[in-house]
Design a protein around this motif. Structure first.
Motif, PDB file in Angstrom:
ATOM      1  N   ARG A 268       0.836  -1.200   0.050  1.00 20.43           N
ATOM      2  CA  ARG A 268       0.042   0.021   0.069  1.00 20.43           C
ATOM      3  C   ARG A 268       0.996   1.139  -0.025  1.00 20.43           C
ATOM      4  NH1 ARG A 268      -5.918  -1.311   0.638  1.00 20.43           N
ATOM      5  NH2 ARG A 268      -5.771  -3.550   0.772  1.00 20.43           N
ATOM      6  N   TYR A 269       0.346   2.286  -0.548  1.00 21.05           N
ATOM      7  CA  TYR A 269       1.044   3.546  -0.763  1.00 21.05           C
ATOM      8  C   TYR A 269       0.436   4.591   0.422  1.00 21.05           C
ATOM      9  CZ  TYR A 269       2.916   1.507  -5.221  1.00 21.05           C
ATOM     10  OH  TYR A 269       3.790   0.657  -6.053  1.00 21.05           O
TER      11      TYR A 269
ATOM     12  N   ASN B 149       6.042  -4.294   8.926  1.00 22.72           N
ATOM     13  CA  ASN B 149       5.958  -4.134   7.362  1.00 22.72           C
ATOM     14  C   ASN B 149       5.661  -2.905   6.962  1.00 22.72           C
ATOM     15  OD1 ASN B 149       4.219  -6.815   8.766  1.00 22.72           O
ATOM     16  ND2 ASN B 149       5.976  -7.211   7.279  1.00 22.72           N
ATOM     17  N   ILE B 150       6.009  -1.729   7.791  1.00 23.62           N
ATOM     18  CA  ILE B 150       5.642  -0.363   7.301  1.00 23.62           C
ATOM     19  C   ILE B 150       7.092   0.443   7.213  1.00 23.62           C
ATOM     20  CG2 ILE B 150       4.497   1.673   7.857  1.00 23.62           C
ATOM     21  CD1 ILE B 150       2.601   0.174   9.275  1.00 23.62           C
ATOM     22  N   SER B 151       7.237   1.073   5.996  1.00 19.73           N
ATOM     23  CA  SER B 151       8.340   1.968   5.984  1.00 19.73           C
ATOM     24  C   SER B 151       8.076   3.450   5.449  1.00 19.73           C
ATOM     25  CB  SER B 151       9.320   1.232   4.580  1.00 19.73           C
ATOM     26  OG  SER B 151       9.758   0.015   4.998  1.00 19.73           O
ATOM     27  N   SER B 152       8.107   4.266   6.437  1.00 22.84           N
ATOM     28  CA  SER B 152       8.063   5.862   5.981  1.00 22.84           C
ATOM     29  C   SER B 152       9.107   6.454   5.999  1.00 22.84           C
ATOM     30  CB  SER B 152       7.011   6.243   7.270  1.00 22.84           C
ATOM     31  OG  SER B 152       6.621   7.554   6.830  1.00 22.84           O
TER      32      SER B 152
ATOM     33  N   SER C 128      16.577   4.360   2.628  1.00 23.66           N
ATOM     34  CA  SER C 128      16.660   5.086   4.101  1.00 23.66           C
ATOM     35  C   SER C 128      16.902   4.225   4.964  1.00 23.66           C
ATOM     36  CB  SER C 128      15.512   6.052   4.118  1.00 23.66           C
ATOM     37  OG  SER C 128      14.495   5.311   4.548  1.00 23.66           O
ATOM     38  N   SER C 129      16.867   4.828   6.512  1.00 21.32           N
ATOM     39  CA  SER C 129      16.911   3.945   7.471  1.00 21.32           C
ATOM     40  C   SER C 129      15.723   3.374   7.789  1.00 21.32           C
ATOM     41  CB  SER C 129      17.358   5.194   8.625  1.00 21.32           C
ATOM     42  OG  SER C 129      16.365   5.829   9.005  1.00 21.32           O
ATOM     43  N   ALA C 130      14.546   3.881   7.115  1.00 20.33           N
ATOM     44  CA  ALA C 130      13.214   2.983   7.284  1.00 20.33           C
ATOM     45  C   ALA C 130      13.064   1.821   6.667  1.00 20.33           C
ATOM     46  CB  ALA C 130      12.156   4.157   7.146  1.00 20.33           C
ATOM     47  N   SER C 131      13.882   1.717   5.475  1.00 17.43           N
ATOM     48  CA  SER C 131      13.928   0.586   4.730  1.00 17.43           C
ATOM     49  C   SER C 131      13.921  -0.627   5.551  1.00 17.43           C
ATOM     50  CB  SER C 131      14.817   0.540   3.602  1.00 17.43           C
ATOM     51  OG  SER C 131      14.826   1.689   2.907  1.00 17.43           O
TER      52      SER C 131
ATOM     53  N   ALA D 229       4.755  -4.133   3.399  1.00 13.24           N
ATOM     54  CA  ALA D 229       3.317  -4.401   3.049  1.00 13.24           C
ATOM     55  C   ALA D 229       2.961  -2.677   3.016  1.00 13.24           C
ATOM     56  CB  ALA D 229       2.464  -4.741   4.143  1.00 13.24           C
ATOM     57  N   ALA D 230       3.382  -1.585   3.595  1.00 13.48           N
ATOM     58  CA  ALA D 230       3.097  -0.302   3.344  1.00 13.48           C
ATOM     59  C   ALA D 230       4.303   0.646   3.252  1.00 13.48           C
ATOM     60  CB  ALA D 230       2.120   0.305   4.378  1.00 13.48           C
ATOM     61  N   VAL D 231       4.434   1.743   2.258  1.00  8.13           N
ATOM     62  CA  VAL D 231       5.416   2.477   1.983  1.00  8.13           C
ATOM     63  C   VAL D 231       5.113   3.764   2.003  1.00  8.13           C
ATOM     64  CG1 VAL D 231       5.601   1.984  -0.520  1.00  8.13           C
ATOM     65  CG2 VAL D 231       7.721   2.956   0.761  1.00  8.13           C
ATOM     66  N   GLY D 232       5.723   4.772   2.425  1.00 14.79           N
ATOM     67  CA  GLY D 232       5.281   6.271   2.179  1.00 14.79           C
ATOM     68  C   GLY D 232       6.417   7.420   2.880  1.00 14.79           C
ATOM     69  N   LEU D 233       5.792   8.510   3.176  1.00 16.25           N
ATOM     70  CA  LEU D 233       6.579   9.446   3.430  1.00 16.25           C
ATOM     71  C   LEU D 233       5.924  10.406   4.499  1.00 16.25           C
ATOM     72  CD1 LEU D 233       7.188  12.176   0.597  1.00 16.25           C
ATOM     73  CD2 LEU D 233       5.450  10.158   0.417  1.00 16.25           C
TER      74      LEU D 233
END
Length: 343
Positions: A97-98, A121-124, A155-158, A164-168
């Motif tokens: 999910r974006y 499973n989340i990368s912000s 980034s360090s969030a990778s 399962a969810a990636v954003g900023l």
């Protein structure tokens, strides 16, 4: 007459010349060569057929995996990124999910993002558009977003686990309002969900903004500026500074922030979104469950190492408290004087 017969007899008994062995060998060699060429052509066709079938199998593996448990209305928000910098391998069939956290400086977005990144499973990826060149125009904005959502932003969030969810995290004053029409179109076409995070008590936000600006210049922590801290001692040192608030501009400034919030919600109302307030997340941790449900990730107990800087009564945090209290009393913002909460 007898002699003539004998002559013809000799004629009929004459044997033809023997065929040359070299000619026979050439004939046999040509026959072998023709057979060899024919056999090779058959083999090549078989190899070619096998290769083609092999390529077809690879293409089938690369196609997006079916997700029968996903509702029809959710399909536009489910993606299967194919990063250019690495292969997702066993995660290739895990949908992604974006999202984008839309907020304002000193509204708790940094703390909130650490909570999300605490999820397996989340990368912000942080405040990407704080760098001006990345938000100089819509083309650079779209290119940056494409890299993030294609899982090519490092980034360090990778995560090493299946994302399962990636954003900023994206502040309203970082090109978001300026290019809101194009960004809304991008969000809707690419299936990006918006997470709005604001503060209810805008007076407390103002204190945080002024204190952060002061520390940026003075650097109270051993000559180092820190917007967020991870120890009670550091928080105590930063909280010693009490800003003086311009009482004359106080109400216009509060209204300006309020209007910007209202505009942002109006601009992005057509997107899939959720609206959160910092104070609500602090007081009611079930709000974090709502966010995890919104992103369709497993529910986990999320934690952050960040320590709140400005605690307690506002009267202890503002140098000219009496002026501020007098200015806001009897106005729609009077409630800001009394609201308290803990983190």
């Amino acid at each position: 007459m007898a002699d003539d017969l004998c002559f013809y007899k000799d004629v009929f008994l004459i044997k033809g010349p023997k065929k040359s062995p070299l000619v026979l060998r050439m004939i046999v060699l040509m026959f072998v060569m023709v057979c060899g060429v024919y056999i090779c052509s058959i083999c090549l066709k078989q190899v070619s057929t096998r290769n083609k079938s092999g390529y077809l199998n690879v293409e089938i593996i690369q196609k997006p995996c079916p997700e029968p448990n996903i509702e029809q209305k959710e399909l536009p928000y489910v993606h299967y990124p194919k990063p250019k910098t690495y292969s997702r391998v066993e995660c290739a069939c895990n949908p992604v999910r974006y999202f984008a956290i839309l907020s304002m400086q000193r509204s708790g977005s940094g703390w909130f993002e650490t909570l999300l990144n605490n999820h397996t499973n989340i990368s912000s990826n942080g405040e990407i558009f704080s760098v001006k060149v990345r938000r100089s125009n819509m083309s650079t904005i779209a290119e940056t977003l494409d890299r993030i959502y294609n899982l090519d932003w490092v980034s360090s969030a990778s995560k090493n686990e299946c994302t399962a969810a990636v954003g900023l995290k994206w502040m309203l004053n970082q090109g978001l309002m300026q290019h809101h029409e194009e960004i809304v179109q991008y969000f809707n076409s690419r299936g990006v969900s918006a997470i709005f995070l604001f503060r209810r008590n805008l007076l407390r936000r103002m204190i945080s903004v002024l204190a952060n600006q002061y520390d940026r210049n003075v650097k109270l922590l051993n000559g180092t500026h820190k917007s967020h801290v991870h120890s009670p001692l550091e928080a105590e040192i930063l909280a010693k500074y009490k800003p003086i608030i311009n009482a004359t501009l106080l109400i216009p400034n509060l209204k300006q922030v309020e209007d910007m919030t209202t505009k942002a919600l109006g601009y992005f109302k057509s997107t899939r979104h959720i609206i959160l307030y910092y104070e609500d997340v602090v007081k009611n941790r079930t709000k974090l469950l709502d966010v995890q449900d919104f992103l369709k990730v497993p529910r986990l107990d999320l934690k952050s190492r960040q320590v709140k800087i400005h605690r307690g009564s506002l009267s202890n945090l503002i140098e000219n408290w009496n002026d501020v209290q007098k200015t806001l009393t009897g106005t729609p913002y009077e409630s800001f004087l009394h609201a308290e909460y803990r983190r």
